[in-house]
Structure formats: structure tokens, C-alpha cells
Write an enzyme that holds these catalytic residues in place. Structure first.
Site, PDB file in Angstrom:
ATOM      1  N   ALA A  64      -1.937   6.281   1.396  1.00  0.00           N
ATOM      2  CA  ALA A  64      -2.557   5.723   2.600  1.00  0.00           C
ATOM      3  C   ALA A  64      -2.731   6.786   3.679  1.00  0.00           C
ATOM      4  O   ALA A  64      -3.757   6.838   4.356  1.00  0.00           O
ATOM      5  CB  ALA A  64      -1.720   4.563   3.132  1.00  0.00           C
ATOM      6  N   ILE A 120       0.861  -1.177   0.000  1.00  0.00           N
ATOM      7  CA  ILE A 120       0.000   0.000   0.000  1.00  0.00           C
ATOM      8  C   ILE A 120       0.896   1.225   0.000  1.00  0.00           C
ATOM      9  O   ILE A 120       1.802   1.336   0.833  1.00  0.00           O
ATOM     10  CB  ILE A 120      -0.899   0.008   1.255  1.00  0.00           C
ATOM     11  CG1 ILE A 120      -1.908  -1.133   1.188  1.00  0.00           C
ATOM     12  CG2 ILE A 120      -1.616   1.340   1.403  1.00  0.00           C
ATOM     13  CD1 ILE A 120      -2.742  -1.240   2.435  1.00  0.00           C
ATOM     14  N   CYS A 121       0.665   2.138  -0.923  1.00  0.00           N
ATOM     15  CA  CYS A 121       1.488   3.345  -1.008  1.00  0.00           C
ATOM     16  C   CYS A 121       1.300   4.205   0.246  1.00  0.00           C
ATOM     17  O   CYS A 121       0.169   4.564   0.598  1.00  0.00           O
ATOM     18  CB  CYS A 121       1.114   4.161  -2.230  1.00  0.00           C
ATOM     19  SG  CYS A 121       1.886   5.791  -2.203  1.00  0.00           S
ATOM     20  N   ILE A 122       2.408   4.564   0.869  1.00  0.00           N
ATOM     21  CA  ILE A 122       2.308   5.292   2.138  1.00  0.00           C
ATOM     22  C   ILE A 122       1.700   6.684   1.956  1.00  0.00           C
ATOM     23  O   ILE A 122       0.871   7.117   2.755  1.00  0.00           O
ATOM     24  CB  ILE A 122       3.673   5.361   2.867  1.00  0.00           C
ATOM     25  CG1 ILE A 122       3.500   5.984   4.249  1.00  0.00           C
ATOM     26  CG2 ILE A 122       4.710   6.126   2.051  1.00  0.00           C
ATOM     27  CD1 ILE A 122       4.643   5.723   5.190  1.00  0.00           C
TER      28      ILE A 122
END
Lengths: 130, 134
Positions: free
Chosen positions: A82, A77-79
Site C-alpha cells: 500500500a 490491505i498489505c501495508i
């Protein structure tokens, strides 16, 4: 063949999560390698463990989670995406001073570099989005 | 690490959805990977690089200046589809002046934008290894 799969839309709102899940399953069934599944834009919402869909509907987040466990998939999941949308793992929640986390097993939070690296290492990048 | 041709296909207007902003965030991270990067602007995506953007009335950050910085990251292959401009009553004059400095030519400032036809765009896209579509 080695694939990186990118999912850019959230579950239920849009079909891209269903399509990406079906593609990933089919690729694995045919003996291909999934180098990474990268969740971006609203796609990060595929990684929450707090979704409670109606009983007669599919449970997309749990299906992704189960697929990751079954095939030892690297699901990122892309920080940045997110953080905007309130997807937190335990360490990120602690770092931000927040009182909860909501990531389902099988997903982990990391940076956009993981997407670029995935595309460099894979024969194909397949994007599921709007 | 191997070098691949990465194409960022930008299809949506800059505001109204987050796609343009988050696409740009990927481009800026990708610049550190020393890959061969191109950007395409088609459909409403051409509005992303329109001149004179002003977001005062909508409470969103005007990030259009970031496109002007792309040249500093050696990102200088920016393809804009002519038909998409035509369909919106736009010309090259309506686009920001995106440039880069060519170190092999005494740092001469050169245009990054190339306006191509729909047919040419198809060829440009076919020539890439990786496509990210936003």
C-alpha cells in the site's frame, strides 16, 4: 470450510478482483467461512474510495466494501504494498505526514503476517492473480 | 500454531514487474512463522536466481543478493524446473550458488537448489498445504 482469499491484481486492469469477489460471495452463500481477504501487489488498489468508474460499469471497490459490511469480513490491505502505491488510511497518512487518505470502509491496513496467519488458520488459501 | 507446508511459486522474471520482489518480501516475513517453506522457480521465474544480475541500466534495485540470505532463515528447499531452464538455454551453472548450513551436520554448507523435472515439480506442488503463486 474456512478460506483465506488473496487478491493480487488491481480492479479493472485485471479480472482477478471480479473473480475473487464472485468466489467470496459464492463461498459465503454456500455457508463457508471467509477467515480473511488479503490484498497484495496491485490488489491493494481494490481498497481506494476515490475510484469513479463510468456509470455503466461495476463499482468494484464499493462492492468489496459492501460485502465486508454485510458479512463482517476481515479485509486487509498489505501495508508494504500500500505504501508503494499510495493507499493510505487516516493514521498511516498522519504517520507519514501526508495530507490525505483514501481507504474505503471495510478495508484496513496491516502487515504480511496477516496473510501467513490466515493461511495457517484456514483450510484453503485461494489466490487470485495474473 | 500448526505447521503447514507453504510453497511460493515464482513464475516471472525478476525485473519488468514487481512480482518477484514482492514475493520475496512475503517469504522473508513468513520465515518468522516457523512454517515449512519451499520455493519453486518455473517459467521466467528461473531468471530470478540467475547469476550475475546487473540492474545499472534500468534504475531498479538489484535484490538478487536477498536470495542468498534465504539459507540463513532456514529456507533451503528451492526447486527449479529443468524444462524451464532448458527452454531458456540455461543450466544449473547459470544459477546463483544458494546454500544453507546444516546444524545437525557440524554446520556443513549444503546446496539449497534442487533441479527437478516438470513431472517431479507436479509432485512437489501436490505435496504442499498452501500455494502462493506470483
Amino acid at each position: 470450510m474456512i478460506f483465506t482469499v488473496m487478491v493480487n491484481e488491481g480492479p479493472y486492469q485485471h479480472q482477478s478482483s471480479d473473480s475473487a469477489l464472485a468466489f467470496t460471495r459464492a463461498a459465503l452463500a454456500e455457508g463457508h467461512t471467509i477467515f480473511r481477504v488479503f490484498f497484495y501487489n496491485d490488489g491493494v488498489n481494490n481498497g481506494t474510495r476515490l475510484a469513479v468508474p463510468p456509470k455503466d460499469d461495476r463499482e468494484l471497490q464499493k462492492e468489496w466494501s459492501a460485502l465486508a459490511k454485510e458479512h463482517d469480513l476481515d479485509m486487509v490491505i498489505c501495508i508494504a504494498a500500500a505504501q508503494r502505491r499510495g493507499l493510505m488510511d487516516a493514521s498511516e497518512a498522519e504517520r507519514q505526514g501526508l495530507d490525505a487518505n483514501n481507504i474505503i470502509d471495510g478495508f484496513h491496513i496491516s502487515g504480511l503476517g496477516q496473510l501467513i496467519e490466515g493461511s495457517i488458520q484456514s483450510d484453503r488459501t485461494v489466490v487470485f492473480g495474473d | 500454531m500448526a505447521t503447514k507446508k507453504f510453497m511460493y511459486v515464482n513464475r516471472k522474471a525478476p525485473y519488468g514487474t514487481v512480482y518477484a520482489l514482492e514475493a520475496l518480501e512475503v517469504v522473508l516475513i513468513a520465515a518468522a512463522f516457523e512454517q515449512d517453506i519451499s520455493l519453486a522457480f518455473i517459467d521466467d521465474g528461473v531468471y530470478q536466481i540467475a547469476k550475475g544480475q546487473n540492474t545499472d541500466g534500468i534504475g531498479m534495485k538489484n535484490f538478487s543478493a536477498t536470495y542468498k540470505a534465504l539459507g540463513d532463515y532456514d529456507i533451503n528447499k528451492i526447486f527449479v524446473e529443468k524444462e524451464s531452464l532448458d527452454e531458456r538455454g540455461m543450466t544449473a551453472d547459470d544459477l546463483m550458488d544458494l546454500v544453507w548450513e546444516d546444524e545437525d551436520d557440524d554446520w556443513a554448507e549444503k546446496p539449497s537448489i534442487k533441479i527437478v523435472s516438470r513431472a517431479e515439480m507436479a509432485d512437489v506442488l501436490a505435496d504442499q498445504d498452501v500455494h502462493y503463486s506470483f
